[in-house]
Scaffold this motif. Structure first.
Motif, PDB file in Angstrom:
ATOM      1  N   ALA A 126      39.078  62.073  -6.209  1.00 60.99           N
ATOM      2  CA  ALA A 126      39.501  62.583  -4.904  1.00 60.99           C
ATOM      3  C   ALA A 126      39.274  64.073  -4.738  1.00 60.99           C
ATOM      4  CB  ALA A 126      40.970  62.262  -4.671  1.00 60.99           C
ATOM      5  N   ASP A 127      38.922  64.774  -5.820  1.00 60.59           N
ATOM      6  CA  ASP A 127      38.624  66.195  -5.665  1.00 60.59           C
ATOM      7  C   ASP A 127      37.129  66.459  -5.471  1.00 60.59           C
ATOM      8  OD1 ASP A 127      37.674  65.721  -8.199  1.00 60.59           O
ATOM      9  OD2 ASP A 127      39.004  67.144  -9.212  1.00 60.59           O
ATOM     10  N   ALA A 128      36.361  65.390  -5.280  1.00 56.88           N
ATOM     11  CA  ALA A 128      34.932  65.543  -5.023  1.00 56.88           C
ATOM     12  C   ALA A 128      34.687  66.158  -3.654  1.00 56.88           C
ATOM     13  CB  ALA A 128      34.239  64.182  -5.105  1.00 56.88           C
ATOM     14  N   THR A 129      33.572  66.848  -3.518  1.00 61.80           N
ATOM     15  CA  THR A 129      33.202  67.411  -2.224  1.00 61.80           C
ATOM     16  C   THR A 129      32.415  66.385  -1.418  1.00 61.80           C
ATOM     17  OG1 THR A 129      31.052  68.252  -2.949  1.00 61.80           O
ATOM     18  CG2 THR A 129      32.987  69.663  -3.350  1.00 61.80           C
ATOM     19  N   PRO A 130      32.339  66.553  -0.109  1.00 60.32           N
ATOM     20  CA  PRO A 130      31.493  65.660   0.680  1.00 60.32           C
ATOM     21  C   PRO A 130      30.041  65.652   0.210  1.00 60.32           C
ATOM     22  CG  PRO A 130      32.969  66.876   2.116  1.00 60.32           C
ATOM     23  CD  PRO A 130      33.128  67.476   0.746  1.00 60.32           C
ATOM     24  N   ASP A 131      29.530  66.803  -0.234  1.00 57.99           N
ATOM     25  CA  ASP A 131      28.158  66.836  -0.759  1.00 57.99           C
ATOM     26  C   ASP A 131      28.023  65.989  -2.016  1.00 57.99           C
ATOM     27  OD1 ASP A 131      27.305  68.466   1.283  1.00 57.99           O
ATOM     28  OD2 ASP A 131      27.400  70.328   0.099  1.00 57.99           O
ATOM     29  N   ASP A 132      29.035  66.070  -2.903  1.00 56.21           N
ATOM     30  CA  ASP A 132      29.017  65.236  -4.097  1.00 56.21           C
ATOM     31  C   ASP A 132      29.006  63.756  -3.718  1.00 56.21           C
ATOM     32  OD1 ASP A 132      29.138  67.445  -5.781  1.00 56.21           O
ATOM     33  OD2 ASP A 132      31.320  67.339  -6.031  1.00 56.21           O
ATOM     34  N   GLN A 153      47.035  59.655 -14.496  1.00 53.23           N
ATOM     35  CA  GLN A 153      46.086  59.780 -15.606  1.00 53.23           C
ATOM     36  C   GLN A 153      45.770  61.242 -15.901  1.00 53.23           C
ATOM     37  OE1 GLN A 153      42.183  58.172 -14.867  1.00 53.23           O
ATOM     38  NE2 GLN A 153      41.540  58.349 -16.995  1.00 53.23           N
ATOM     39  N   GLU A 154      45.523  62.021 -14.871  1.00 52.54           N
ATOM     40  CA  GLU A 154      45.213  63.436 -15.074  1.00 52.54           C
ATOM     41  C   GLU A 154      46.391  64.177 -15.709  1.00 52.54           C
ATOM     42  OE1 GLU A 154      42.407  64.941 -14.665  1.00 52.54           O
ATOM     43  OE2 GLU A 154      41.217  63.611 -13.403  1.00 52.54           O
ATOM     44  N   VAL A 156      48.558  63.017 -17.871  1.00 51.06           N
ATOM     45  CA  VAL A 156      48.658  62.695 -19.294  1.00 51.06           C
ATOM     46  C   VAL A 156      47.404  63.100 -20.062  1.00 51.06           C
ATOM     47  CG1 VAL A 156      49.124  60.845 -20.955  1.00 51.06           C
ATOM     48  CG2 VAL A 156      50.194  60.777 -18.696  1.00 51.06           C
ATOM     49  N   MET A 157      46.251  63.121 -19.411  1.00 47.47           N
ATOM     50  CA  MET A 157      44.987  63.455 -20.064  1.00 47.47           C
ATOM     51  C   MET A 157      45.033  64.859 -20.664  1.00 47.47           C
ATOM     52  SD  MET A 157      41.169  63.621 -18.325  1.00 47.47           S
ATOM     53  CE  MET A 157      41.444  62.077 -17.441  1.00 47.47           C
ATOM     54  N   PRO A 158      44.686  65.016 -21.927  1.00 46.49           N
ATOM     55  CA  PRO A 158      44.759  66.350 -22.540  1.00 46.49           C
ATOM     56  C   PRO A 158      43.990  67.415 -21.769  1.00 46.49           C
ATOM     57  CG  PRO A 158      44.386  64.672 -24.215  1.00 46.49           C
ATOM     58  CD  PRO A 158      44.273  63.974 -22.895  1.00 46.49           C
ATOM     59  N   GLU A 159      42.804  67.044 -21.255  1.00 46.42           N
ATOM     60  CA  GLU A 159      41.981  68.004 -20.534  1.00 46.42           C
ATOM     61  C   GLU A 159      42.042  67.784 -19.032  1.00 46.42           C
ATOM     62  OE1 GLU A 159      39.118  64.823 -22.113  1.00 46.42           O
ATOM     63  OE2 GLU A 159      41.239  65.328 -22.156  1.00 46.42           O
ATOM     64  N   GLY A 160      43.095  67.088 -18.550  1.00 43.90           N
ATOM     65  CA  GLY A 160      43.166  66.690 -17.160  1.00 43.90           C
ATOM     66  C   GLY A 160      43.472  67.816 -16.198  1.00 43.90           C
ATOM     67  N   SER A 161      43.223  67.525 -14.921  1.00 43.20           N
ATOM     68  CA  SER A 161      43.537  68.464 -13.845  1.00 43.20           C
ATOM     69  C   SER A 161      45.041  68.476 -13.604  1.00 43.20           C
ATOM     70  CB  SER A 161      42.815  68.038 -12.564  1.00 43.20           C
ATOM     71  OG  SER A 161      43.264  68.780 -11.458  1.00 43.20           O
ATOM     72  N   ARG A 162      45.530  69.578 -13.097  1.00 42.92           N
ATOM     73  CA  ARG A 162      46.940  69.677 -12.722  1.00 42.92           C
ATOM     74  C   ARG A 162      47.100  70.053 -11.259  1.00 42.92           C
ATOM     75  NH1 ARG A 162      46.460  67.566 -16.892  1.00 42.92           N
ATOM     76  NH2 ARG A 162      47.463  68.036 -18.901  1.00 42.92           N
ATOM     77  N   GLY A 163      46.029  69.917 -10.479  1.00 43.94           N
ATOM     78  CA  GLY A 163      46.081  70.286  -9.070  1.00 43.94           C
ATOM     79  C   GLY A 163      45.662  69.131  -8.185  1.00 43.94           C
ATOM     80  N   PHE A 164      46.559  68.658  -7.319  1.00 42.73           N
ATOM     81  CA  PHE A 164      46.296  67.478  -6.511  1.00 42.73           C
ATOM     82  C   PHE A 164      46.440  67.724  -5.003  1.00 42.73           C
ATOM     83  CE2 PHE A 164      48.694  66.056 -10.423  1.00 42.73           C
ATOM     84  CZ  PHE A 164      47.547  65.801 -11.178  1.00 42.73           C
ATOM     85  N   SER A 165      46.826  68.933  -4.613  1.00 43.49           N
ATOM     86  CA  SER A 165      47.176  69.157  -3.208  1.00 43.49           C
ATOM     87  C   SER A 165      45.979  69.107  -2.269  1.00 43.49           C
ATOM     88  CB  SER A 165      47.889  70.509  -3.061  1.00 43.49           C
ATOM     89  OG  SER A 165      47.035  71.579  -3.461  1.00 43.49           O
ATOM     90  N   ALA A 218      47.838  55.692 -18.457  1.00 43.59           N
ATOM     91  CA  ALA A 218      48.803  56.603 -19.086  1.00 43.59           C
ATOM     92  C   ALA A 218      48.842  56.348 -20.587  1.00 43.59           C
ATOM     93  CB  ALA A 218      50.184  56.422 -18.462  1.00 43.59           C
ATOM     94  N   ARG A 219      48.854  55.075 -20.981  1.00 40.55           N
ATOM     95  CA  ARG A 219      48.808  54.734 -22.400  1.00 40.55           C
ATOM     96  C   ARG A 219      47.493  55.167 -23.037  1.00 40.55           C
ATOM     97  NH1 ARG A 219      49.628  48.593 -23.076  1.00 40.55           N
ATOM     98  NH2 ARG A 219      49.135  49.183 -25.237  1.00 40.55           N
TER      99      ARG A 219
END
Length: 364
Positions: A126-132, A153-154, A156-165, A218-219
């Protein structure tokens, strides 16, 4: 690193399938009332489904799983062959890695190469751009785009994003940009009714509720953490059954057209989801397990068996089309009934639906 993570996801997801019998989930709290004289001839049954301008020959699809490594590219090849031979729609896993690493495009493109005339969906976060979004659609000549929501998922993911707004604005921009349908899906934690209503406001025509009870990301992500310190997140979210019930009395246009996935173990689960309002049902874990343990031939046999069993169940229940299953009587029990009570859904009404359906059209 991305390729290694993709391979880890496959192994960890398949490990959740390796039990002597399928784990219990909310589909088990949905039972059909048996009416012994309600049946139809099998030849009178159609599996075709349509929703939001999309027409599929069957109400079953291979949901997005993988891609982004040599190994997962071979899995995608086998999935695509099975889709081609059985005529069911198919979706790629997230193609974000292909945008970052062009060498990985072929691990997704194989789905179109092996299935040139099939219905193929591509998948992005969901953080993809329209061009992507436009780029991945073009790369696979895709018929639709899945946009996945995976905040759990993000987290819990060790390298996940923390921004969803930014996700809502991104989704609206993608819908506005593309000429193909945009299907927004969860990755196994469910879409609540308020979320579905917001997606409709953003212009989304189709949503895959993708509920809890199947592959648990999550698991999976916790298993990749050195200290396994997010074990408390296992089981987060609502099931596909509960998500469908949450939205069942929505007026047309209040929520997108719904498809369902998450925890689908058998053809009976497919028919249960269709009876609760899904227009089609996606499967990942069971089909992945078939490919990993028997290749495309095993999956082709599995899909063909499922399609015939779905048709036979429709005949048994007196439903000439998948949509007609919404007029069957079902008993909602256990945790599903409790969910209905807490969310203000009349569970008892589902047990008497056939009484209210007296000669009206199969189609809603």
């Amino acid at each position: 690193m991305s390729s290694e993570r993709k391979d880890q996801h496959v192994d960890l997801a398949d490990a959740q399938q390796q039990t002597a019998s399928p784990a219990r989930n909310d589909f088990d709290d949905v039972r059909f009332v048996h009416h012994a004289l309600a049946g139809l001839d099998r030849d009178a049954v159609s599996l075709a489904t349509s929703f939001a301008g999309i027409e599929w020959p069957v109400p079953l699809y291979v949901n997005g799983m993988t891609g982004g490594s040599t190994r997962t590219g071979e899995i995608n090849r086998q999935l695509a062959i099975a889709a081609r031979e059985t005529g069911i729609p198919i979706a790629t896993g997230s193609m974000s890695v292909a945008l970052r690493e062009p060498d990985m495009v072929g691990t997704f493109r194989v789905m179109r190469d092996e299935n040139p005339d099939g219905y193929v969906c591509v998948n992005l976060s969901a953080d993809a751009t329209p061009d992507d979004a436009a780029r991945v659609v073009d790369l696979l000549e895709a018929d639709a785009l899945q946009v996945h929501l995976n905040a759990v998922q993000e987290t819990v993911m060790p390298e996940g994003s923390r921004g969803f707004s930014a996700w809502p604005d991104n989704i609206a921009a993608i819908v506005d940009r593309l000429d193909v349908p945009v299907i927004v899906k969860e990755v196994g934690f469910g879409l609540s009714r308020p979320t579905l209503e917001r997606l409709a406001d953003l212009g989304v025509a189709v949503a895959d509720v993708s509920g809890a009870g199947g592959t648990d990301f999550a698991r999976i992500e916790n298993a990749r953490r050195a200290e396994n310190d997010y074990a408390f997140m296992a089981g987060w979210g609502q099931s596909a059954v509960c998500c469908l019930l949450d939205a069942v009395d929505a007026a047309p246009g209040d929520v997108p057209a719904l498809v369902a996935s998450g925890g689908v173990r058998t053809p009976l689960d497919v028919v249960r989801a269709l009876a609760l309002g899904a227009r089609a049902v996606g499967v990942s874990g069971v089909f992945l397990h078939a490919v990993l343990n028997g290749g495309e031939e095993a999956l082709i046999a599995r899909i063909r068996a499922w399609l015939e069993q779905i048709a036979q169940l429709q005949a048994l229940l007196g439903a000439s089309t998948p949509t007609a299953l919404v007029h069957t009587d079902v008993l909602l029990r256990g945790g599903v009934r409790e969910f209905c009570e807490l969310r203000g859904v009349d569970a008892a009404a589902f047990s008497r639906r056939s009484e209210r359906h007296t000669g009206s059209s199969d189609e809603e």
